[in-house]
Design a protein around this motif. Structure first.
Motif, PDB file in Angstrom:
ATOM      1  N   SER A  58       0.872  -1.222  -0.101  1.00 31.77           N
ATOM      2  CA  SER A  58       0.029   0.041   0.043  1.00 31.77           C
ATOM      3  C   SER A  58       0.887   1.466  -0.033  1.00 31.77           C
ATOM      4  N   GLY A  59       0.116   2.492  -0.050  1.00 32.08           N
ATOM      5  CA  GLY A  59       1.137   3.528  -0.096  1.00 32.08           C
ATOM      6  C   GLY A  59       2.021   3.787  -1.120  1.00 32.08           C
TER       7      GLY A  59
ATOM      8  N   VAL B 289      -4.635  -0.662 -14.869  1.00 34.39           N
ATOM      9  CA  VAL B 289      -5.390  -1.769 -14.133  1.00 34.39           C
ATOM     10  C   VAL B 289      -4.268  -2.315 -13.102  1.00 34.39           C
ATOM     11  N   MET B 290      -4.606  -2.361 -11.991  1.00 31.64           N
ATOM     12  CA  MET B 290      -3.922  -3.144 -10.643  1.00 31.64           C
ATOM     13  C   MET B 290      -4.619  -4.375 -10.624  1.00 31.64           C
ATOM     14  N   CYS B 291      -3.516  -5.214 -10.133  1.00 33.11           N
ATOM     15  CA  CYS B 291      -3.666  -6.449  -9.737  1.00 33.11           C
ATOM     16  C   CYS B 291      -3.992  -6.475  -8.289  1.00 33.11           C
ATOM     17  N   GLY B 292      -4.922  -6.900  -7.675  1.00 33.73           N
ATOM     18  CA  GLY B 292      -5.431  -6.821  -6.196  1.00 33.73           C
ATOM     19  C   GLY B 292      -5.834  -5.426  -6.226  1.00 33.73           C
ATOM     20  N   LYS B 293      -6.784  -5.375  -4.992  1.00 34.26           N
ATOM     21  CA  LYS B 293      -7.620  -4.031  -4.778  1.00 34.26           C
ATOM     22  C   LYS B 293      -6.477  -3.142  -4.306  1.00 34.26           C
ATOM     23  N   PRO B 294      -6.492  -1.644  -4.790  1.00 36.17           N
ATOM     24  CA  PRO B 294      -5.669  -0.688  -4.052  1.00 36.17           C
ATOM     25  C   PRO B 294      -6.096  -0.375  -2.827  1.00 36.17           C
ATOM     26  N   ILE B 295      -5.303   0.204  -2.024  1.00 35.72           N
ATOM     27  CA  ILE B 295      -5.624   0.248  -0.511  1.00 35.72           C
ATOM     28  C   ILE B 295      -5.217   1.699  -0.444  1.00 35.72           C
TER      29      ILE B 295
ATOM     30  N   VAL C  63      -8.432  -5.800 -10.739  1.00 41.00           N
ATOM     31  CA  VAL C  63      -8.915  -6.928 -10.751  1.00 41.00           C
ATOM     32  C   VAL C  63      -8.344  -7.881  -9.479  1.00 41.00           C
ATOM     33  N   ALA C  64      -9.341  -8.482  -8.842  1.00 42.22           N
ATOM     34  CA  ALA C  64      -8.834  -9.230  -7.524  1.00 42.22           C
ATOM     35  C   ALA C  64      -9.717 -10.452  -7.373  1.00 42.22           C
ATOM     36  N   ALA C  65      -8.951 -11.588  -6.669  1.00 44.59           N
ATOM     37  CA  ALA C  65      -9.782 -12.735  -6.287  1.00 44.59           C
ATOM     38  C   ALA C  65     -10.576 -12.199  -5.075  1.00 44.59           C
ATOM     39  N   ASP C  66     -11.777 -12.878  -4.669  1.00 42.10           N
ATOM     40  CA  ASP C  66     -12.505 -12.556  -3.639  1.00 42.10           C
ATOM     41  C   ASP C  66     -12.119 -13.248  -2.666  1.00 42.10           C
TER      42      ASP C  66
ATOM     43  N   ASP D  51      -0.967  -4.403   5.684  1.00 44.59           N
ATOM     44  CA  ASP D  51      -1.135  -3.187   4.910  1.00 44.59           C
ATOM     45  C   ASP D  51      -1.270  -3.625   3.428  1.00 44.59           C
ATOM     46  N   THR D  52      -1.853  -4.580   3.186  1.00 40.62           N
ATOM     47  CA  THR D  52      -2.196  -5.235   1.826  1.00 40.62           C
ATOM     48  C   THR D  52      -3.633  -5.517   2.134  1.00 40.62           C
ATOM     49  N   PRO D  53      -4.561  -5.351   0.771  1.00 34.44           N
ATOM     50  CA  PRO D  53      -6.032  -5.871   0.824  1.00 34.44           C
ATOM     51  C   PRO D  53      -6.364  -7.323   1.023  1.00 34.44           C
ATOM     52  N   GLY D  54      -5.262  -8.087   0.641  1.00 35.94           N
ATOM     53  CA  GLY D  54      -5.344  -9.351   0.719  1.00 35.94           C
ATOM     54  C   GLY D  54      -5.017  -9.812   2.110  1.00 35.94           C
ATOM     55  N   GLY D  55      -4.238  -9.286   2.908  1.00 39.51           N
ATOM     56  CA  GLY D  55      -4.102  -9.535   4.184  1.00 39.51           C
ATOM     57  C   GLY D  55      -5.063  -9.167   5.092  1.00 39.51           C
ATOM     58  N   VAL D  56      -5.666  -7.904   4.741  1.00 40.49           N
ATOM     59  CA  VAL D  56      -6.884  -7.489   5.749  1.00 40.49           C
ATOM     60  C   VAL D  56      -8.118  -8.255   5.399  1.00 40.49           C
TER      61      VAL D  56
END
Lengths: 341, 341
Positions: A139-140, A155-161, A170-173, A201-206
């Motif tokens: 992030s950041g 286009v980013m891979c994974g939701k930007p935070i 585009v991200a997996a659920d 600090d990453t969307p996947g982690g959260v």
DNA sequence: TTCTCTACTGTGAACGCTCACAGAAGCATG
DNA sequence: CATGCTTCTGTGAGCGTTCACAGTAGAGAA
């Protein structure tokens, strides 16, 4: 097929036109979709192209269209991670293939250092690629916002935070995948379910952590913070996380690990501690990367559809280059049962 | 620094010329080395460039010069190997950096399948890159010859094998490195020195084996073919090779392994067999890749100067694009002593 | 017939740059 | 004075393509 003479001046659209007995304009129209071209002319031009071995000069085309017909795959991670993490492999491969279908070459850009990021950002904003596929878990990361502000399709891979507004991704659920896994562990009768998280600090982690908590709460199991350790997706942090969990909660009977690589680390810690898997402790991973089947026992995990992620990234980017608004795509995950649960 | 308006039409060489009070020609001359330009004009042009934020339009330039100002990094290996082998990592990084100094972007091209190789070859021969850095250990790879025949400047990493004539390459001195390592093992008093080779259809595989044999012969030690097993640079083949050697020559007291990754496999086999390293068996690797220090014990190995290899590849390629003849560069290796011997 | 509409085709003008050439200015040489 | 050389500068042409526009032919409608 091959040219007759030795490295002559390559044929131009003009040569093709003369050969086919039509004008430059008609050849150009054939080249760009063939609208408003009679079947006769269409045929004649195609034959002439074959006979002359004509290939369009991309520089001339780009000069007038303002497009470069190439796309950048930008990685703003330290280069080591790129090579360590098997996920990048499939992602890159998928993007290359999806772009190949459009005959668009992919420009791989590694920008691990601050200095390289500046240089690459300048290069991109100067219009040398039409769009960017950005992979950056951190992030950041200011690069995404810089590119967006410069008007570069992105286009980013994974939701930007923590990014102000509209950036495609585009991200997996992640949350749903985590829920599936934890539900699976609970359905096996496990009640002391631990977790090794990704970086928070990453969307996947959260998200994966949130899914874990939701399911336990729904199942009427009290949350126990001693059962949660945080990692950074590396194998070493998986080992360390498992050690911490065993120490704080020796009665743990299952653990959900936020990446397969970390799960490998968890397995080796459990092995050293003399716990059997899945007998004493069931282990669930995440990603379904090559690490999942390279482990022993093979990992039950959540499959991230990287093939679809990459093709969707390409689709969204090309649409955006064509003028569409930014879009977000969330793709479903899938539980893959193997030996570790 | 940043443009004032929101995404106006970017400034052209014409705008700069007007701003500086000179002609297009003079601006162009400044852009291309500044020969035959008065200091006054030079200064005015540079100031104008800074003020307008001018960046040269590469497409327009390429259209007339016929050059693309970009270079391809072509890998004709299965993509998996690219990610598994840490050597590619440093090689790619080195090339990227060396090219960055020339402000040349690097186009990474992965062509693992026959189909991709065709597509990429067509792309390259159509003149879309000025030159190619080719990484392909396999012999009998027709891509190199195809590109050479099409007149594309080309530099290979590693000596090409079985290729008719003149192709540039940069390689480490495999034979000399192997000699250093085996001499080192012999100097430790070892007499039953085994070897796990690389694939024998690659120059590295052949040369390292040759060096091994030379030194043993010079030391007056009889060659024993039971002490030689062949591998393919993968970790698994190292494990298998060591098993074979232990079976055929249980009295082996040292082994020279043609890559660090294979040496890791050798170490784990020796460990399982209850042999201590370096007590019972001394182990020497090759590459000095990240695998060497990730092993336990850390590997004594032969350092391949990948940083210099990459910078030499770039230097030779750029010289060749500039019209120089193909060249071969052989770089010295270095023995790095660690714990495994 | 005459007009309009559609499907198709050709032509000139760009796009932004480099290159070849012509020419100017300054200075030394015959 | 003319001539040559060197250093510097501006100009027109052209790289290979697309795009806008003008124009043609044929079909259908008035």
């Amino acid at each position: 097929m091959s040219q007759s003479g030795g490295r002559r001046r390559p044929p131009t659209i003009h040569d093709v036109a003369r050969e086919a007995g039509v004008s430059r304009g008609t050849v150009s129209r054939v080249l760009n979709g063939g609208h408003y071209v009679s079947p006769t002319a269409q045929e004649a031009v195609n034959a002439a192209i074959r006979r002359t071995g004509y290939v369009v000069n991309r520089h001339a085309r780009s000069l007038i269209t303002g497009r470069s017909d190439s796309i950048g795959f930008l990685l703003t991670e330290p280069q080591e991670r790129f090579f360590e993490d098997p996920n990048f492999n499939v992602l890159l491969r998928g993007c290359t293939q999806a772009l190949a279908a459009h005959d668009i070459p992919l420009l791989l850009m590694l920008a691990g250092t601050e200095d390289e990021r500046r240089r690459i950002t300048r290069y991109i904003t100067a219009g040398h690629v039409d769009g960017v596929l950005l992979v950056s878990s951190h992030s950041g990361d200011p690069v995404a916002e810089q590119l967006r502000d410069a008007g570069v399709p992105l286009v980013m891979c994974g939701k930007p935070i923590g990014v102000g507004s509209k950036i495609s991704y585009v991200a997996a659920d992640d949350r749903d995948g985590a829920r599936d896994m934890v539900r699976h562990l609970v359905s096996l009768g496990r009640r002391r379910v631990g977790m090794v998280t990704g970086p928070l600090d990453t969307p996947g982690g959260v998200e994966r952590l949130a899914g874990y908590r939701e399911v336990l709460t729904e199942a009427g199991i009290d949350l126990d913070e001693r059962l949660v350790a945080s990692g950074d997706y590396s194998r070493a942090s998986g080992e360390a996380g498992a050690e911490l969990l065993l120490e704080r909660a020796p009665d743990m009977d299952a653990v959900f690990v936020a990446s397969d690589l970390m799960a490998q680390g968890v397995l080796s810690t459990l092995h050293r501690a003399g716990r059997s898997v899945p007998g004493d402790v069931a282990v669930g991973g995440f990603d379904d990367s090559s690490a999942a089947v390279a482990s022993s026992p093979e990992l039950t995990t959540i499959r991230q559809p990287y093939d679809r992620i990459s093709s969707e990234m390409v689709r969204v980017l090309i649409a955006q280059i064509g003028g569409d608004d930014p879009a977000a795509v969330i793709l479903p995950t899938e539980l893959v049962k193997r030996q570790s649960t």
